[in-house]
Design a protein around this motif. Structure first.
Motif, short mmCIF file in Angstrom:
data_model
loop_
_atom_site.label_atom_id
_atom_site.label_comp_id
_atom_site.label_asym_id
_atom_site.label_seq_id
_atom_site.Cartn_x
_atom_site.Cartn_y
_atom_site.Cartn_z
N GLU A 1 -2.95 8.50 9.51
CA GLU A 1 -3.63 8.31 10.80
C GLU A 1 -4.61 9.45 11.04
N LYS B 1 3.98 12.70 18.76
CA LYS B 1 2.96 11.74 18.33
C LYS B 1 2.95 11.55 16.82
N TYR B 2 3.02 12.65 16.07
CA TYR B 2 2.99 12.59 14.60
C TYR B 2 4.23 13.27 14.03
N LEU C 1 6.54 8.13 11.24
CA LEU C 1 6.97 7.15 12.23
C LEU C 1 6.29 5.80 12.02
N THR C 2 4.98 5.83 11.71
CA THR C 2 4.23 4.58 11.52
C THR C 2 4.08 4.21 10.05
N ARG C 3 4.47 5.15 9.15
CA ARG C 3 4.40 4.95 7.71
C ARG C 3 2.97 4.68 7.23
N GLN C 4 2.03 5.39 7.79
CA GLN C 4 0.64 5.27 7.33
C GLN C 4 -0.13 6.53 7.69
N GLN D 1 8.40 8.41 24.00
CA GLN D 1 8.38 9.25 22.82
C GLN D 1 7.90 10.66 23.16
N ASN E 1 1.86 9.80 9.04
CA ASN E 1 2.84 9.79 10.13
C ASN E 1 4.08 9.04 9.66
#
Length: 494
Positions: free
Chosen positions: A16, A269-270, A11-14, A266, A9
């Motif tokens: 998921e 989500k991804y 957005l979260t840089r990891q 938002q 993702n």
């Protein structure tokens, strides 16, 4: 066995675990092309990347609504607020209606996608067909206090937005950095802040494509279309938004700001992004003038190409690297992909010639029984297609040993090998097996040759040249053709 898919993702840089908002339904939106020129290799990568994701999600049992837009008005591309409309510019040069230009290149794009075996999306909305939805989005943002009017144009107020929410969460840029970068640009007069971006632009007299709105006759900003169409077809919250990494800023960053400014939360989500294709380390693209069109790849008609490359070779080339890594174009890399594809397709074709034995040898059984899960593990680890191909190559080695009678395989393992290679090579990676079509072509060619030889035999018989007639029949028999003489002439079969 239920599979657990991990996706990266942005957005979260990891990575998921993929958990749809309303399983088994999945909403996926991918930014499609701006249609003012022939599709090039840079267009192929996101199309193929998200085609594989589309295929895999469906294989896992999800009901996927895949939306891929067509930008058929070239205004404000890459947030050039004062830039010209590339579609309208081309229309003026060629004395065409802008929609003639858009329609022509949309068809060209579809033809290229079909050649690359990219499945059509569930819905393919056009920007010009959703002006009302884009106007409504602008109205919501205005009503919520995150936009302002200036001389008939509407601009997003980044300062106001940043006070309540944070601008730059996708790209990791701070507002101060964005302001510093924006000061060098022209046209600050209408804006409160140079970093503000257009939601609606008043059309100048020479601008061809324009629509009426409460603020002016004009056109929506580039970022509006995806937010508006994504909400229309997938709802105000959906699972996946994809595109190339070059869209992270400003396009997708602005999409996030628009959605949150309009609805207070938002929308996606991804966020998923494929990396670029480069030439000599430089991004391939129209703006840089270093692109090669897909048709040029298919025909070999470009000075940088040493030969033509098939659509499946291009697809294999793109899937041979992880979608988040860069891929550097070279003839050598494409030739290697061509050989790799041939290896895989030959193995798929050879599977039908293998006769099962009563048992498997130990190595064959081990590789075959591990193959399916090895491919799943690669796909589930953020779509590591290059590892899927590596596993399939290991299976190719088994096939080669079996055809050379250097290994044995039982009927159950042979069926498992066939099904697994079909599933991952053809169904999921979409590497269409051209051998079937090639075999049909070969059979037709063989048939024409045999018919021609039998015509020569018929002439020999007519001339009572029995020796030549018999020699042709006997030599065809040695080559594997059975010839029978009937009252209507000679017939043959393999």
């Amino acid at each position: 066995m239920k599979q657990t898919l991990l996706i990266y993702n942005t957005l979260t840089r990891q990575k998921e675990r993929f958990e749809p908002i309303a399983a088994p339904h999945v909403g996926m939106y991918v930014c499609g092309p701006t249609v003012y020129g022939d599709p090039h290799l840079g267009h192929a990568r996101p199309a193929i990347t998200f085609d594989v994701l589309f295929r895999y999600l469906k294989h896992l049992g999800y009901k996927v609504r895949y939306v891929r837009n067509i930008t058929d008005v070239g205004h404000l591309e890459h947030d050039a607020d004062e830039g010209d409309d590339k579609i309208a510019k081309k229309a003026r040069l060629e004395q065409l209606e802008p929609m003639e230009v858009a329609e022509y290149y949309t068809r060209r794009y579809h033809q290229a996608m079909e050649a690359l075996n990219v499945l059509p999306p569930s819905i393919e909305p056009h920007a010009t067909g959703h002006i009302i939805e884009q106007e409504e989005l602008v109205k919501e943002i205005l009503q919520n206090g995150f936009a302002y009017e200036s001389n008939g144009s509407i601009y997003f107020d980044i300062e106001a937005y940043n006070k309540k929410y944070k601008y730059g969460i996708l790209s990791g840029r701070s507002l101060e950095n964005i302001k510093d970068e924006s000061r060098t640009l022209a046209g600050v007069g209408e804006k409160h802040n140079q970093a503000d971006f257009a939601l609606w632009k008043k059309a100048q007299p020479e601008h061809i494509m324009r629509w009426p709105a409460p603020w002016s006759d004009g056109f929506p900003g580039w970022h509006c279309e995806c937010t508006a169409m994504g909400r229309k077809y997938l709802g105000r919250k959906f699972d996946i938004h994809g595109g190339g990494m070059d869209l992270i800023f400003p396009h997708h960053e602005c999409e996030i700001a628009q959605a949150v400014a309009a609805q207070g939360e938002q929308m996606v989500k991804y966020w998923m992004h494929n990396n670029m294709i480069t030439i000599n380390g430089q991004k391939m693209g129209k703006s840089l003038g270093n692109f090669i069109t897909l048709e040029q790849f298919f025909t070999g008609q470009h000075e940088s190409l040493t030969q033509a490359f098939s659509p499946m070779t291009i697809r294999f080339f793109i899937l041979s690297a992880h979608y988040r890594s860069t891929v550097d174009f070279s003839n050598e890399a494409l030739i290697a992909s061509q050989k790799g594809l041939e290896k895989l397709q030959n193995a798929l074709a050879d599977l039908d010639r293998i006769q099962p034995a009563d048992h498997c040898d130990e190595e064959t059984e081990r590789i075959v029984k591990a193959l399916r899960q090895k491919c799943y593990d690669a796909m589930n680890d953020d779509m590591a297609t290059q590892l899927v191909i590596a596993a399939l190559f290991e299976a190719c080695t088994v096939v080669n040993k079996l055809t050379d009678h250097k290994a044995t395989i039982c009927a159950d393992c042979l069926q498992e090998l066939k099904e697994t290679m079909q599933l991952f090579a053809i169904d999921i990676l979409g590497l269409r097996n051209d051998h079937a079509a090639n075999n049909d072509a070969r059979e037709k060619a063989f048939g024409k040759v045999v018919d021609m030889v039998l015509e020569l035999r018929a002439k020999a018989k007519a001339n009572k040249d029995w020796a030549t007639s018999d020699e042709i029949r006997d030599r065809l028999a040695k080559a594997g053709f059975e010839v029978k003489d009937t009252k209507d002439g000679a017939v043959w079969k393999l």
